[in-house]
Design an enzyme around this catalytic site. Structure first.
Site, mmCIF file in Angstrom:
data_model
loop_
_atom_site.group_PDB
_atom_site.id
_atom_site.type_symbol
_atom_site.label_atom_id
_atom_site.label_comp_id
_atom_site.label_asym_id
_atom_site.label_seq_id
_atom_site.Cartn_x
_atom_site.Cartn_y
_atom_site.Cartn_z
ATOM 1 N N SER A 145 0.875 -1.241 0.024
ATOM 2 C CA SER A 145 0.277 -0.084 0.023
ATOM 3 C C SER A 145 0.999 1.119 -0.046
ATOM 4 O O SER A 145 1.967 1.387 0.549
ATOM 5 C CB SER A 145 -0.874 -0.037 1.287
ATOM 6 O OG SER A 145 -1.594 1.226 1.341
ATOM 7 N N TYR A 158 -2.066 -0.841 10.359
ATOM 8 C CA TYR A 158 -1.997 -1.005 8.865
ATOM 9 C C TYR A 158 -0.846 -0.944 8.228
ATOM 10 O O TYR A 158 -0.120 -1.574 7.472
ATOM 11 C CB TYR A 158 -3.116 0.030 8.439
ATOM 12 C CG TYR A 158 -3.448 -0.658 6.831
ATOM 13 C CD1 TYR A 158 -4.127 -1.674 6.377
ATOM 14 C CD2 TYR A 158 -2.998 0.184 6.090
ATOM 15 C CE1 TYR A 158 -4.322 -2.070 5.187
ATOM 16 C CE2 TYR A 158 -3.185 0.055 4.493
ATOM 17 C CZ TYR A 158 -4.037 -0.886 3.883
ATOM 18 O OH TYR A 158 -4.220 -1.352 2.863
HETATM 19 P P1 NAP Z 1 -11.575 -5.372 0.314
HETATM 20 O O1 NAP Z 1 -12.587 -4.853 -0.933
HETATM 21 O O2 NAP Z 1 -12.140 -5.096 1.489
HETATM 22 O O3 NAP Z 1 -11.401 -7.006 0.262
HETATM 23 C C1 NAP Z 1 -10.646 -7.937 1.124
HETATM 24 C C2 NAP Z 1 -10.579 -9.103 0.390
HETATM 25 O O4 NAP Z 1 -9.700 -9.909 1.493
HETATM 26 C C3 NAP Z 1 -11.935 -10.077 0.478
HETATM 27 O O5 NAP Z 1 -11.952 -10.774 -0.607
HETATM 28 C C4 NAP Z 1 -11.719 -10.958 2.015
HETATM 29 O O6 NAP Z 1 -12.312 -11.919 1.734
HETATM 30 C C5 NAP Z 1 -10.144 -10.947 2.000
HETATM 31 N N1 NAP Z 1 -9.822 -11.655 3.142
HETATM 32 C C6 NAP Z 1 -9.670 -10.621 4.406
HETATM 33 N N2 NAP Z 1 -9.310 -11.366 5.224
HETATM 34 C C7 NAP Z 1 -9.013 -12.798 5.003
HETATM 35 C C8 NAP Z 1 -8.513 -13.796 5.596
HETATM 36 N N3 NAP Z 1 -8.104 -13.684 6.770
HETATM 37 N N4 NAP Z 1 -8.390 -14.806 4.602
HETATM 38 C C9 NAP Z 1 -8.632 -14.976 3.401
HETATM 39 N N5 NAP Z 1 -9.093 -13.717 2.624
HETATM 40 C C10 NAP Z 1 -9.158 -12.598 3.594
HETATM 41 O O7 NAP Z 1 -10.303 -4.960 0.154
HETATM 42 P P2 NAP Z 1 -9.389 -4.274 -1.126
HETATM 43 O O8 NAP Z 1 -9.419 -2.909 -1.142
HETATM 44 O O9 NAP Z 1 -9.810 -5.200 -2.168
HETATM 45 O O10 NAP Z 1 -8.142 -4.781 -0.773
HETATM 46 C C11 NAP Z 1 -7.077 -5.840 -1.406
HETATM 47 C C12 NAP Z 1 -5.918 -5.573 -0.775
HETATM 48 O O11 NAP Z 1 -5.244 -4.542 -1.473
HETATM 49 C C13 NAP Z 1 -5.622 -5.599 0.902
HETATM 50 O O12 NAP Z 1 -4.403 -6.383 1.146
HETATM 51 C C14 NAP Z 1 -5.606 -3.909 0.903
HETATM 52 O O13 NAP Z 1 -4.871 -3.824 2.060
HETATM 53 C C15 NAP Z 1 -4.806 -3.627 -0.113
HETATM 54 N N6 NAP Z 1 -4.873 -2.197 -0.672
HETATM 55 C C16 NAP Z 1 -6.254 -1.722 -0.907
HETATM 56 C C17 NAP Z 1 -6.236 -0.313 -1.340
HETATM 57 C C18 NAP Z 1 -7.380 0.305 -1.704
HETATM 58 O O14 NAP Z 1 -7.382 1.460 -1.920
HETATM 59 N N7 NAP Z 1 -8.483 -0.339 -1.833
HETATM 60 C C19 NAP Z 1 -4.853 0.427 -1.048
HETATM 61 C C20 NAP Z 1 -3.649 -0.043 -0.801
HETATM 62 C C21 NAP Z 1 -3.880 -1.586 -0.572
HETATM 63 P P3 NAP Z 1 -14.025 -12.329 2.336
HETATM 64 O O15 NAP Z 1 -14.637 -11.072 1.769
HETATM 65 O O16 NAP Z 1 -14.287 -13.499 1.497
HETATM 66 O O17 NAP Z 1 -13.990 -12.385 3.779
#
Ligand code: NAP
Length: 245
Positions: A145, A158
């Site tokens: 991130s 985080y």
């Molecule tokens: P999101 O929409 O909240 O989705 C999170 C995903 O992670 C869901 O599929 C969830 O599965 C899964 N997950 C959470 N805990 C888990 C576990 N213990 N075991 C297996 N799966 C798990 O988040 P996102 O924005 O797509 O983020 C994805 C990644 O990108 C994360 O690592 C986040 O920190 C990173 N990121 C996101 C952003 C952003 O702006 N969105 C920016 C920087 C980094 P379930 O729904 O099945 O529980």
């Protein structure tokens, strides 16, 4: 028809039931990979991703596992091996935010975020690497991130987990390059997913481009890292100019 670049490869994407992971799963499947859509609680959403891939003539399977749990990761890999074989492309994507005023973060919050975001990537990578070494091919792509670079808006728990992922990636990149395995990270901000939608402190005004990024814009960078064999040990920023390097 031209062969697709990832035909014959197996890609495991952790946390692929929604958000970035779902878009990465669709994109790698469109490039020819057989995709494992890992999910934690979102069974229906994960099955919808698998259906969408199948409708596009791609191959995908949904497998439930809490990737922060060592035993669950072991079972995940047993199922992956039984259903599709060894993993060639690993995308460490699963993660949680838990935004809080920093002085209110408890030890439980810290441990939950570190275990889900950082320990999970260690556990899943440790399970995937031996067969990659045996084949002399592997791609490990870790979703960090911009928070690791700027401090971010969620909190120190985080940020520490996401900075730890970059260190983990650097270690794998130097240890594994001689085995035909690349390890890289992507540092996104702010991409329009539930994680962003559920955080009222986050607005597009924070971004020089004055818009949120789209999951596909991160998935495009994952595809580049999955298909390129000479980018190694890098952090690719997908952030609309929020952090410049
Ligand atoms: P999101 O929409 O909240 O989705 C999170 C995903 O992670 C869901 O599929 C969830 O599965 C899964 N997950 C959470 N805990 C888990 C576990 N213990 N075991 C297996 N799966 C798990 O988040 P996102 O924005 O797509 O983020 C994805 C990644 O990108 C994360 O690592 C986040 O920190 C990173 N990121 C996101 C952003 C952003 O702006 N969105 C920016 C920087 C980094 P379930 O729904 O099945 O529980």
């Amino acid at each position: 028809m031209e062969a697709q670049p990832l035909t014959g490869k197996v890609a495991l994407i952790t946390g692929a039931s929604r958000g970035l992971g779902a878009s990465i799963a669709l994109t790698l499947a469109q490039a020819g990979a057989t995709v494992v859509v890992n999910y934690h609680s979102g069974q229906e959403a994960a099955e919808a991703v698998v259906r969408e891939i199948a409708q596009q003539q791609g191959k995908a399977f949904a497998i439930q596992a809490d990737v922060s749990d060592a035993q669950a990761v072991e079972q995940l890999f047993q199922q992956v091996r039984a259903q599709v074989g060894e993993v060639d492309i690993l995308v460490n994507n699963a993660g949680i935010g838990v935004p809080k005023p920093f002085l209110e973060i408890t030890l439980d919050d810290w441990q939950k975020v570190l275990t889900t975001n950082l320990t999970s990537a260690f556990l899943v990578s440790q399970a995937a690497i031996p067969s990659m070494m045996a084949k002399g091919f592997g791609r490990i792509i870790t979703i960090s991130s911009t928070a690791a670079q700027t401090g971010g808006v969620i909190g120190p728990h985080y940020t520490a987990s996401k900075a730890g992922l970059i260190g983990l990636m650097h270690s794998y990149a130097s240890l594994l390059a001689q085995h035909g395995i690349t390890a890289n990270a992507i540092a996104p901000a702010l991409i329009e997913t539930d994680m962003i939608r559920n955080n009222p402190k986050v607005t597009p005004d924070l971004i020089p481009m004055k818009r949120f990024g789209q999951p596909q814009e991160v998935a495009d960078a994952v595809l580049l890292l999955a298909t390129n064999g000479y980018i190694n040990g890098q952090t690719i920023n997908v952030n609309g100019g929020l952090y410049m390097s």
